[in-house]
Design a protein around this motif. Structure first.
Motif, PDB file in Angstrom:
ATOM      1  N   ARG A  18      28.197  48.050  33.740  1.00 53.44           N
ATOM      2  CA  ARG A  18      28.574  48.960  32.651  1.00 53.44           C
ATOM      3  C   ARG A  18      28.836  48.194  31.357  1.00 53.44           C
ATOM      4  O   ARG A  18      28.720  48.747  30.267  1.00 53.44           O
ATOM      5  N   LEU A  19      29.178  46.914  31.475  1.00 51.65           N
ATOM      6  CA  LEU A  19      29.375  46.068  30.299  1.00 51.65           C
ATOM      7  C   LEU A  19      28.061  45.426  29.825  1.00 51.65           C
ATOM      8  O   LEU A  19      28.055  44.538  28.978  1.00 51.65           O
ATOM      9  N   ASN A  20      26.934  45.908  30.397  1.00 45.26           N
ATOM     10  CA  ASN A  20      25.601  45.399  30.054  1.00 45.26           C
ATOM     11  C   ASN A  20      25.452  43.917  30.387  1.00 45.26           C
ATOM     12  O   ASN A  20      24.777  43.161  29.672  1.00 45.26           O
ATOM     13  N   LEU A  21      26.064  43.505  31.487  1.00 42.28           N
ATOM     14  CA  LEU A  21      25.942  42.136  31.979  1.00 42.28           C
ATOM     15  C   LEU A  21      25.202  42.161  33.308  1.00 42.28           C
ATOM     16  O   LEU A  21      24.958  43.222  33.889  1.00 42.28           O
ATOM     17  N   GLN A  22      24.864  40.988  33.802  1.00 41.36           N
ATOM     18  CA  GLN A  22      24.234  40.872  35.104  1.00 41.36           C
ATOM     19  C   GLN A  22      25.208  40.201  36.064  1.00 41.36           C
ATOM     20  O   GLN A  22      25.809  39.190  35.746  1.00 41.36           O
ATOM     21  N   GLY A  23      25.365  40.805  37.234  1.00 43.77           N
ATOM     22  CA  GLY A  23      26.277  40.235  38.211  1.00 43.77           C
ATOM     23  C   GLY A  23      25.689  40.276  39.606  1.00 43.77           C
ATOM     24  O   GLY A  23      25.009  41.237  39.978  1.00 43.77           O
ATOM     25  N   GLU A  24      25.935  39.223  40.378  1.00 43.18           N
ATOM     26  CA  GLU A  24      25.474  39.185  41.763  1.00 43.18           C
ATOM     27  C   GLU A  24      26.476  38.426  42.620  1.00 43.18           C
ATOM     28  O   GLU A  24      27.093  37.444  42.189  1.00 43.18           O
TER      29      GLU A  24
END
Length: 346
Positions: free
Chosen positions: A334-340
């Motif tokens: 939702r913060l326009n980041l990429q997470g994994e």
């Protein structure tokens, strides 16, 4: 500016064996005025690609077009003026030990039959440009590796080329000298508008100055695009392996040894969060903590630039239960980041 249209370059193999392809059905466009990097491991076809641009090698299939001219269709005599418009910088400098700095830079002009006065008018500004005006009467043996490479760059620019080809130009240099040579090439590109094509096996070179990049593997083009996009979002496993060393963040050794693929009761999930552009300096952890109301532990991080654009990576740990883990990943997106999630630690 430079266009490869379904280009192949094969070499005869031993009797009874299939031909060996240095390049295989490669299509690629190098825009005018950019710094374009070509990366690949040894044997990927990088040097062959470079030598096709200036006609030192001929394709066995396809077309190589430079500034609207089909290079592979030219005779040797027709190639000469084209080659004068293409400068070449070598890995091991290729300077003549018996000639001074000035005389080495002047050599291609002498070969072209240019008079002494014009040679002086061309060479002296180039020595200023590469920072060697005070070394004009020195011999190569009196120079450092970085200074020798600066002579090579000045010599390549002497004929006022439209294109500058670089063959592993920094691989024989130490890191500090490498940085200064890359800065010089970026300055030359900006001041003179020369298209620069660099082949390298070092992704750090691509990260530092290239606008675009092509990745080769076994003679095939496996990925190409803006350097920032290729480095931050690699689509091919080979590209990802190159990129990891310059954009990745490593876990501390003790945590890396304890990292597991599966969660266990009470374990923490380890997430890699990547952020680009204006997000690179945003207070990501504090925002996530506010949104989720949980403690987030920072394990490692870095903020860097790729082609002048900011890029960041962060490793954090959060409670490893499924509900919290999914909530964190959703909030990151939702913060326009990429997470994994890359694993779990007890």
């Amino acid at each position: 500016m430079v266009r490869f249209e379904r280009v192949s370059r094969s070499f005869a193999a031993r009797k009874g064996s299939a031909a060996v392809f240095a390049l295989d059905d490669l299509s690629l466009e190098i825009p005018r005025g950019e710094i374009f990097g070509v990366i690949g491991r040894s044997g990927a076809g990088k040097s062959t690609l470079l030598r096709l641009i200036n006609g030192l090698e001929r394709p066995t299939g396809g077309r190589v077009v430079v500034d609207g001219i089909e290079v592979n269709a030219l005779s040797e005599s027709e190639l000469r003026p084209v080659r004068r418009s293409i400068g070449m910088v070598f890995q091991h400098f290729n300077l003549l030990s018996s000639r001074t700095v000035f005389e080495n830079v002047a050599l291609p002009l002498e070969v072209a039959g240019i008079g002494d006065a014009e040679i002086r008018d061309r060479v002296e500004p180039l020595l200023d440009l590469v920072g060697l005006a005070d070394k004009r009467n020195r011999y190569p043996a009196e120079l450092s590796g970085g200074q020798k490479q600066r002579v090579g760059i000045a010599r390549a620019l002497a004929t006022r080329p439209k294109i500058l080809l670089g063959d592993e130009v920094t691989s024989a240099l130490d890191p500090e000298t490498t940085a200064s040579i890359l800065a010089l090439l970026a300055d030359i590109n900006q001041r003179l508008g020369v298209t620069i094509v660099l082949i390298t096996h070092e992704m750090s070179v691509i990260k530092e100055i290239c606008h675009r990049v092509a990745v080769l593997e076994a003679g095939k083009l496996i990925e190409t695009g803006r350097a920032f996009e290729v480095l931050t979002q690699p689509r091919h496993a080979t590209t990802a392996s190159f990129v990891r060393g310059v954009t990745g963040v490593e876990l501390p050794a003790d945590l890396a040894r304890r990292l597991s693929d599966q969660p266990s009761p009470g374990s923490q999930a380890v997430l890699r969060i990547t952020f680009t552009g204006s997000h690179a300096t945003a207070p990501v952890v504090s925002r996530l903590t506010t949104i989720l109301g949980i403690d987030i532990n920072i394990l490692a991080g870095r903020i860097d630039t790729i082609g002048g654009e900011p890029f960041g990576a962060l490793l954090v740990s959060v409670p490893g239960d499924e509900a919290t883990r999914l909530a964190v990943v959703s909030a990151v997106e939702r913060l326009n980041l990429q997470g994994e999630v890359i694993g779990y630690v007890a």
